[in-house]
Write an enzyme that holds these catalytic residues in place. Structure first.
Site, PDB file in Angstrom:
ATOM      1  N   ASP A 210      -5.694   0.282  -4.294  1.00  0.00           N
ATOM      2  CA  ASP A 210      -4.231   0.282  -4.425  1.00  0.00           C
ATOM      3  C   ASP A 210      -3.703  -1.050  -4.964  1.00  0.00           C
ATOM      4  O   ASP A 210      -2.658  -1.105  -5.586  1.00  0.00           O
ATOM      5  CB  ASP A 210      -3.554   0.673  -3.100  1.00  0.00           C
ATOM      6  CG  ASP A 210      -4.077  -0.105  -1.905  1.00  0.00           C
ATOM      7  OD1 ASP A 210      -4.996  -0.937  -2.069  1.00  0.00           O
ATOM      8  OD2 ASP A 210      -3.557   0.123  -0.790  1.00  0.00           O
ATOM      9  N   HIS A 211      -4.469  -2.120  -4.709  1.00  0.00           N
ATOM     10  CA  HIS A 211      -4.101  -3.475  -5.157  1.00  0.00           C
ATOM     11  C   HIS A 211      -5.212  -4.404  -4.719  1.00  0.00           C
ATOM     12  O   HIS A 211      -6.114  -3.989  -3.976  1.00  0.00           O
ATOM     13  CB  HIS A 211      -2.773  -3.927  -4.538  1.00  0.00           C
ATOM     14  CG  HIS A 211      -2.775  -3.797  -3.037  1.00  0.00           C
ATOM     15  ND1 HIS A 211      -3.480  -4.664  -2.217  1.00  0.00           N
ATOM     16  CD2 HIS A 211      -2.222  -2.872  -2.229  1.00  0.00           C
ATOM     17  CE1 HIS A 211      -3.343  -4.267  -0.975  1.00  0.00           C
ATOM     18  NE2 HIS A 211      -2.597  -3.180  -0.934  1.00  0.00           N
TER      19      HIS A 211
ATOM     20  N   THR B 279      -1.626   4.245   3.415  1.00  0.00           N
ATOM     21  CA  THR B 279      -2.418   4.901   2.365  1.00  0.00           C
ATOM     22  C   THR B 279      -2.621   6.399   2.635  1.00  0.00           C
ATOM     23  O   THR B 279      -2.237   7.222   1.793  1.00  0.00           O
ATOM     24  CB  THR B 279      -3.761   4.167   2.163  1.00  0.00           C
ATOM     25  OG1 THR B 279      -3.498   2.772   2.033  1.00  0.00           O
ATOM     26  CG2 THR B 279      -4.496   4.679   0.938  1.00  0.00           C
TER      27      THR B 279
ATOM     28  N   ASP C 258      -8.845  -4.510   2.889  1.00  0.00           N
ATOM     29  CA  ASP C 258      -7.536  -5.173   2.798  1.00  0.00           C
ATOM     30  C   ASP C 258      -7.289  -6.112   3.977  1.00  0.00           C
ATOM     31  O   ASP C 258      -6.769  -7.215   3.804  1.00  0.00           O
ATOM     32  CB  ASP C 258      -6.459  -4.087   2.754  1.00  0.00           C
ATOM     33  CG  ASP C 258      -5.042  -4.627   2.818  1.00  0.00           C
ATOM     34  OD1 ASP C 258      -4.634  -5.313   1.878  1.00  0.00           O
ATOM     35  OD2 ASP C 258      -4.349  -4.339   3.830  1.00  0.00           O
TER      36      ASP C 258
ATOM     37  N   SER D 251       0.815  -1.222   0.000  1.00  0.00           N
ATOM     38  CA  SER D 251       0.000   0.000   0.000  1.00  0.00           C
ATOM     39  C   SER D 251       0.848   1.270   0.000  1.00  0.00           C
ATOM     40  O   SER D 251       0.382   2.319  -0.446  1.00  0.00           O
ATOM     41  CB  SER D 251      -0.933   0.020   1.207  1.00  0.00           C
ATOM     42  OG  SER D 251      -1.882  -1.007   1.092  1.00  0.00           O
TER      43      SER D 251
END
Ligand code: MG
Ligand code: ZN
Length: 352
Positions: free
Chosen positions: A287-288, A126, A245, A73
Site C-alpha cells: 500500500d506504501h 487494509t 508496516d 493504509s
C-alpha cells in the site's frame, strides 16, 4: 440432423456452460509498508532469496492519496480495493463522498466465494477496505458491524473484541447466525458451515518475533482449501502481511525482516497454488513504504543487511507490483494504485 445438433449445443450450454465459463480466481497479497528496501532486506536476510523472484511481470505503483503525497493504509487500501483516490484515514468512500463498491463486492456479483486473511485485526484499515465504508479507519466497532453484514465468506485475523465488547452492547458473533467461529486453524479447516471466521487474537495479534501463530503461510493454505471446496466456484482472496508496516513505524529492522519473511512464505504458497491452478491471477504489492528504510551497510559473508530509517511514518516512494497467471501482463509499467482495481475488474469481467 441439424435440429439434433442445435439441441446438443443448447443442452451442452445448460449442463456444462458453468464449468467451461469459469472466471479466474484472484489472489491479492498486500505487504503493508513493503517498499523495495523492505523486500531487499528480507531477501538478503533470507540467504539472498525471495519467492518474488519467480514472478516475471513487475510494475511500479504511485501511492499518493487525494489529499497527501504520503498515503495511509486506509486511502491506499481503498484505492486498490475500489479504484478511487480518497482522503487519508477514509475507507470505502471517495473524496467526492461517494461509497464505492470493492472488488470483493464485485466478485460476489459474479458468484465468487471470498476470503480475507491478515496478521493484524480483521477490522484494521487494509482488510476493512474490502468490505467497509467509514469516514474514519478508527471506527472499529462500525467496521466490525459492517463485516458482520458483509459478503465475506471466510476470514482469519485478530480483533474479536470489536465484535463482542461493544458500546451498543450487541454481540455480533451471536448475530452472525450463518457463521461458525473457529478457535484454531484445525477447527477452521474442519468447520462445515458456509461461512467461517477464525479470530487469531482478541485485540491486535502479537508480532511474529513474540511467537504469533498461525504463520501466515499456514493460514493461507487453510484459506485456499476452504475457498476451493465449492466446485466450479471461483474465489477472491486478499492476504495481508500487516506488520511489516509496524516494524517500519518502530524503526526496527529485525521486526521488518521477520514479518516480511512470514509474508514471503505465504507468497510461496500462493505461487505453488497458481502453478497447480493456472486459472488464477496472483498479485503481490504494497500500500506504501514505511520508515524510509535504507540499507547503508551489512555483511556480505552472512548476507546480513543493516541500515536506518528516515521517519517513523510512511513515505511517498513508489512500491513494486508482482503478478502472475491470468491477466498478469497488464501489471507491468508505472500506474496509479487505483489501476490495480481496474486491472482486477477486467480479469473479473474477462474484458481485455
Ligand atoms: Mg494494514
Ligand atoms: Zn503504517
Amino acid at each position: 440432423m441439424r435440429l439434433y445438433l442445435l439441441f446438443a449445443i443448447i443442452f451442452g450450454r445448460l449442463f456444462f456452460g458453468a464449468a467451461q465459463d469459469n472466471s479466474p480466481n484472484i489472489i491479492l497479497m498486500i505487504g503493508d509498508g513493503t517498499g523495495l528496501t523492505q523486500i531487499t532486506a528480507g531477501m538478503y536476510a533470507n540467504g539472498n532469496k525471495t519467492n518474488l523472484e519467480s514472478f516475471s511481470t513487475i510494475g511500479l505503483v504511485k501511492t499518493h492519496s487525494s489529499n497527501s503525497l504520503v498515503t495511509d493504509s486506509a486511502a491506499s487500501g481503498t484505492a486498490m480495493a475500489s479504484g478511487v483516490k480518497t482522503l487519508n484515514g477514509v475507507i470505502g468512500i471517495s473524496s467526492r463522498n461517494i461509497k464505492t463498491p470493492s472488488i470483493l463486492e464485485y466478485s460476489k456479483e459474479q458468484k465468487y466465494v471470498t476470503g480475507l486473511i491478515a496478521t493484524s485485526s480483521i477490522v484494521h484499515a487494509t482488510p476493512a477496505s474490502f468490505y467497509a465504508k467509514v469516514t474514519s479507519r478508527k471506527k472499529y466497532q462500525d467496521i466490525a458491524l459492517q463485516l458482520s453484514e458483509s459478503e465475506v465468506d471466510y476470514f482469519i485475523g485478530g480483533g474479536r473484541k470489536h465484535f463482542t465488547k461493544r458500546d451498543d452492547k450487541r454481540d455480533l458473533l451471536n448475530e452472525m447466525s450463518d457463521w461458525s467461529f473457529a478457535k484454531n486453524l484445525t477447527a477452521f479447516d474442519e468447520a462445515t458451515k458456509g461461512r467461517v471466521g477464525y479470530f487469531t487474537s482478541n485485540d491486535e495479534p502479537e508480532k511474529l518475533l513474540d511467537g504469533r501463530r498461525p504463520a501466515l503461510d499456514e493460514g493461507v493454505k487453510s484459506m485456499l482449501k476452504k475457498l476451493t471446496s465449492k466446485e466450479n466456484t471461483p474465489f477472491f482472496l486478499m492476504v495481508e502481511g500487516s506488520q511489516i508496516d509496524w516494524g517500519g513505524h518502530a524503526n526496527e529492522l529485525d521486526y521488518v525482516v521477520s514479518e516480511f519473511l512470514d509474508f514471503d512464505k505465504a507468497i510461496g504458497v500462493a505461487v505453488a497454488f497458481v502453478k497447480e491452478n493456472p486459472d488464477t491471477l496472483l498479485i503481490v504489492t504494497a500500500d506504501h513504504e514505511t520508515g524510509g528504510l535504507g540499507i547503508s551497510s551489512g555483511n556480505i559473508k552472512t548476507f546480513t543487511p543493516s541500515g536506518g530509517f528516515v521517519t517513523s511514518g510512511h513515505t511517498a516512494a513508489m512500491v513494486p507490483v508482482f503478478a502472475m497467471g491470468v491477466g498478469a501482463e497488464q501489471f507491468s509499467g508505472i500506474y496509479e494504485n487505483t489501476a490495480i482495481f481496474d486491472k482486477m475488474l477486467k480479469v473479473l469481467n474477462k474484458t481485455p
